[in-house]
Design a protein around this motif. Structure first.
Motif, mmCIF file in Angstrom:
data_model
loop_
_atom_site.group_PDB
_atom_site.id
_atom_site.type_symbol
_atom_site.label_atom_id
_atom_site.label_comp_id
_atom_site.label_asym_id
_atom_site.label_seq_id
_atom_site.Cartn_x
_atom_site.Cartn_y
_atom_site.Cartn_z
ATOM 1 N N PRO A 151 28.729 67.468 -25.557
ATOM 2 C CA PRO A 151 29.314 68.333 -26.584
ATOM 3 C C PRO A 151 30.017 69.562 -26.008
ATOM 4 O O PRO A 151 30.799 70.218 -26.701
ATOM 5 N N LEU A 152 29.741 69.869 -24.733
ATOM 6 C CA LEU A 152 30.392 71.014 -24.107
ATOM 7 C C LEU A 152 31.774 70.662 -23.569
ATOM 8 O O LEU A 152 32.506 71.543 -23.119
ATOM 9 N N ASP A 153 32.107 69.367 -23.610
ATOM 10 C CA ASP A 153 33.427 68.917 -23.169
ATOM 11 C C ASP A 153 34.255 68.598 -24.403
ATOM 12 O O ASP A 153 34.002 67.613 -25.099
ATOM 13 N N PRO A 154 35.279 69.408 -24.712
ATOM 14 C CA PRO A 154 36.027 69.221 -25.952
ATOM 15 C C PRO A 154 37.144 68.193 -25.855
ATOM 16 O O PRO A 154 37.912 68.033 -26.808
ATOM 17 N N THR A 155 37.243 67.490 -24.720
ATOM 18 C CA THR A 155 38.409 66.625 -24.524
ATOM 19 C C THR A 155 38.346 65.341 -25.327
ATOM 20 O O THR A 155 39.352 64.671 -25.494
ATOM 21 N N GLY A 156 37.202 64.942 -25.817
ATOM 22 C CA GLY A 156 37.124 63.698 -26.579
ATOM 23 C C GLY A 156 35.699 63.283 -26.816
ATOM 24 O O GLY A 156 34.755 63.992 -26.479
ATOM 25 N N ASP A 157 35.544 62.102 -27.425
ATOM 26 C CA ASP A 157 34.213 61.559 -27.698
ATOM 27 C C ASP A 157 33.735 60.723 -26.521
ATOM 28 O O ASP A 157 34.527 60.196 -25.729
ATOM 29 N N ASP A 158 32.424 60.581 -26.470
ATOM 30 C CA ASP A 158 31.783 59.729 -25.466
ATOM 31 C C ASP A 158 32.178 60.129 -24.037
ATOM 32 O O ASP A 158 32.387 59.292 -23.161
ATOM 33 N N ASP A 159 32.274 61.453 -23.820
ATOM 34 C CA ASP A 159 32.555 61.941 -22.466
ATOM 35 C C ASP A 159 31.272 61.930 -21.642
ATOM 36 O O ASP A 159 30.212 62.346 -22.136
ATOM 37 N N PRO A 160 31.344 61.521 -20.371
ATOM 38 C CA PRO A 160 30.159 61.629 -19.522
ATOM 39 C C PRO A 160 29.743 63.096 -19.376
ATOM 40 O O PRO A 160 30.569 64.003 -19.491
ATOM 41 N N THR A 161 28.469 63.294 -19.119
ATOM 42 C CA THR A 161 27.979 64.643 -18.839
ATOM 43 C C THR A 161 28.175 64.910 -17.353
ATOM 44 O O THR A 161 27.537 64.284 -16.506
ATOM 45 N N VAL A 162 29.092 65.818 -17.059
ATOM 46 C CA VAL A 162 29.433 66.135 -15.677
ATOM 47 C C VAL A 162 28.794 67.473 -15.309
ATOM 48 O O VAL A 162 29.055 68.493 -15.941
#
Length: 383
Positions: A151-162
Motif C-alpha cells: 500500500p506504500l507503493d502508489p504505482t499500481g495494484d499487486d505491487d511486490p513489497t520492496v
C-alpha cells in the motif's frame, strides 16, 4: 385476485447461492396446494491482501542475520463469506491463521505476521522484494486467491513489497613493517598491508594500495565471490633506504587502500634509523726531523667519515700543539674524507726535549674521532 409481498435477502442467502420459498393460499378451511419459487444469487467471491515491511529492528549498518518483519491486511472484497482463509509466502516465514471465516467487507490485520532473515546477497543487492498469497474458500466453487500489494507503493495494484537495505561500504588498512630499524643505505624495509572489509557489502572490485614512497604495492586477486564483510587480504611492498633517510633519522610513509569506490583512512608507519656517527683521523708529516729554533713543521690531517650519517657543518682539527683549526665546512658523506694542513714552529724547548710529539683528533659537533699522534725527532748538536 393478485397480491404482493417482499423479502429482504440475508448473507446466508447469498452464501447459499439462492432463495427458495414456498407459499399456499388459505381461506377459512380452504387451502390451496403450495407453490415454490427459487431465485438464484449472483455470487462473486473475492479477496485482497496488503503486505507492509517493518525495518525498525534492523542494525545500523544492516548486518547478515537481521530480520525484516511483515504485517498483513486481509480483506474480503467479495459478496460471500470465505472460510479457511490463509496466507503463504515463498520468501518469508508466515505465522498465524488460518481464519475460520471472513465475512464480506470484513478485514483482518492481526492474525498473520511474517519474518525474513537478511542474507549477504540481499545487502549486496540493496533491496529485498517478495509477495505473499492469500487464499480463501467460498461456499461453492474453487478457492479464491490474491497476491499481496504494497500500500506504500502508489504505482499500481499487486505491487511486490520492496524493502530497501541500506549499504554501508567501508574498508580499513593496517600497515606494518617487518623491520624495526635500519642502519645503511640500500637496506630494504618490507611492509605488509592488511586490508579489511569493514562495511556490510561484499567488495567485488580489485583492491589496490597507494604508498607515497613505494611505486608498486602488490595485492592478490580477490577470493572467488569477492571479499566478504569482516574478511581481509594482505598486500606487500618493499622500500630501499637512502642516505637521506639515515640523516633524517627515520622513514615515514603514508598509504591508503581502495577498490575504486571506497578508500580506507590513511595509515602511517615510521621506522627509525639506527644512527652510528663516527670519524677517524690520520695525521702525517713529511718531516722526519728538525734542527733549529724557528723550523716550521707541516702536518697533514685526513678526516674520514666512518659512520652511517652525513657529517654537516664545520669539521675541526684539535691539535694539542697547534690548537683548533677549521678543517672543512660542508657535508662529508659516509665513506668520504677531507684533508687539511697545519704548521708548527719549533721552539728551544722542543730542541732541548729532543722531539716534538703532538696529538690531534677530528671533531664535528658531538662526533669526535680517536686521536692520532705524530713524533718528529730533533737533530741535537751540543758543542
Amino acid at each position: 385476485v393478485t397480491c404482493q409481498a417482499t423479502y429482504t435477502v440475508t448473507q446466508a442467502d447469498i452464501d447459499a447461492g439462492l432463495v427458495t420459498n414456498q407459499a399456499f393460499g388459505q381461506n377459512g378451511s380452504v387451502t390451496s396446494p403450495p407453490d415454490t419459487v427459487t431465485i438464484n444469487a449472483s455470487q462473486a467471491p473475492a479477496l485482497a491482501i496488503e503486505k507492509v515491511a517493518n525495518t525498525s529492528g534492523l542494525s545500523n549498518p544492516v548486518q547478515v542475520g537481521d530480520v525484516i518483519n511483515y504485517a498483513f491486511r486481509v480483506r474480503n472484497t467479495g459478496n460471500v463469506t470465505l472460510t479457511n482463509v490463509s496466507v503463504s509466502d515463498t520468501g518469508a516465514t508466515v505465522s498465524g491463521g488460518p481464519l475460520a471465516s471472513l465475512a464480506p467487507g470484513a478485514f483482518d490485520t492481526t492474525s498473520f505476521t511474517a519474518s525474513y532473515t537478511i542474507t549477504q546477497a540481499d545487502i549486496d543487492n540493496g533491496t529485498f522484494s517478495n509477495q505473499a498469497l492469500a487464499t480463501g474458500n467460498p461456499p461453492t466453487g474453487p478457492p479464491v486467491t490474491d497476491i499481496s500489494d504494497d500500500p506504500l507503493d502508489p504505482t499500481g495494484d499487486d505491487d511486490p513489497t520492496v524493502t530497501v537495505i541500506p549499504q554501508s561500504p567501508s574498508m580499513s588498512m593496517v600497515k606494518t613493517a617487518t623491520s624495526v630499524a635500519f642502519t645503511l643505505p640500500g637496506d630494504t624495509v618490507d611492509y605488509e598491508y592488511v586490508v579489511t572489509n569493514t562495511g556490510n557489502t561484499t567488495i567485488t572490485a580489485s583492491i589496490s594500495v597507494s604508498d607515497l614512497l613505494i611505486p608498486t604495492v602488490n595485492c592478490p586477486a580477490l577470493p572467488t565471490g569477492g571479499l566478504l564483510p569482516g574478511n581481509s587480504l594482505t598486500c606487500t611492498g618493499s622500500y630501499t633506504v637512502t642516505q637521506n633517510d639515515l640523516d633524517n633519522g627515520s622513514v615515514t610513509n603514508l598509504a591508503t587502500a581502495t577498490d575504486g569506490i571506497t578508500t580506507s583512512p590513511i595509515t602511517s608507519e615510521t621506522i627509525p634509523a639506527t644512527a652510528n656517527p663516527a670519524m677517524t683521523i690520520e695525521k702525517t708529516s713529511a718531516y722526519t726531523s728538525f734542527a733549529a729554533v724557528g723550523d716550521v713543521l707541516t702536518y697533514d690531517y685526513q678526516i674520514t667519515n666512518t659512520g652511517n650519517l652525513t657529517l654537516t657543518g664545520t669539521t675541526n682539527i684539535v691539535d694539542d700543539k697547534i690548537g683548533t683549526l677549521a678543517c672543512f665546512t660542508g657535508n662529508i658523506v659516509p665513506g668520504g674524507d677531507v684533508t687539511c694542513q697545519a704548521t708548527y714552529t719549533v721552539t728551544q724547548a722542543d730542541i732541548d726535549a729532543g722531539l716534538v710529539t703532538n696529538q690531534a683528533f677530528g671533531q664535528n659537533g658531538s662526533v669526535t674521532s680517536p686521536p692520532d699522534t705524530v713524533t718528529i725527532n730533533a737533530s741535537q748538536a751540543p758543542a
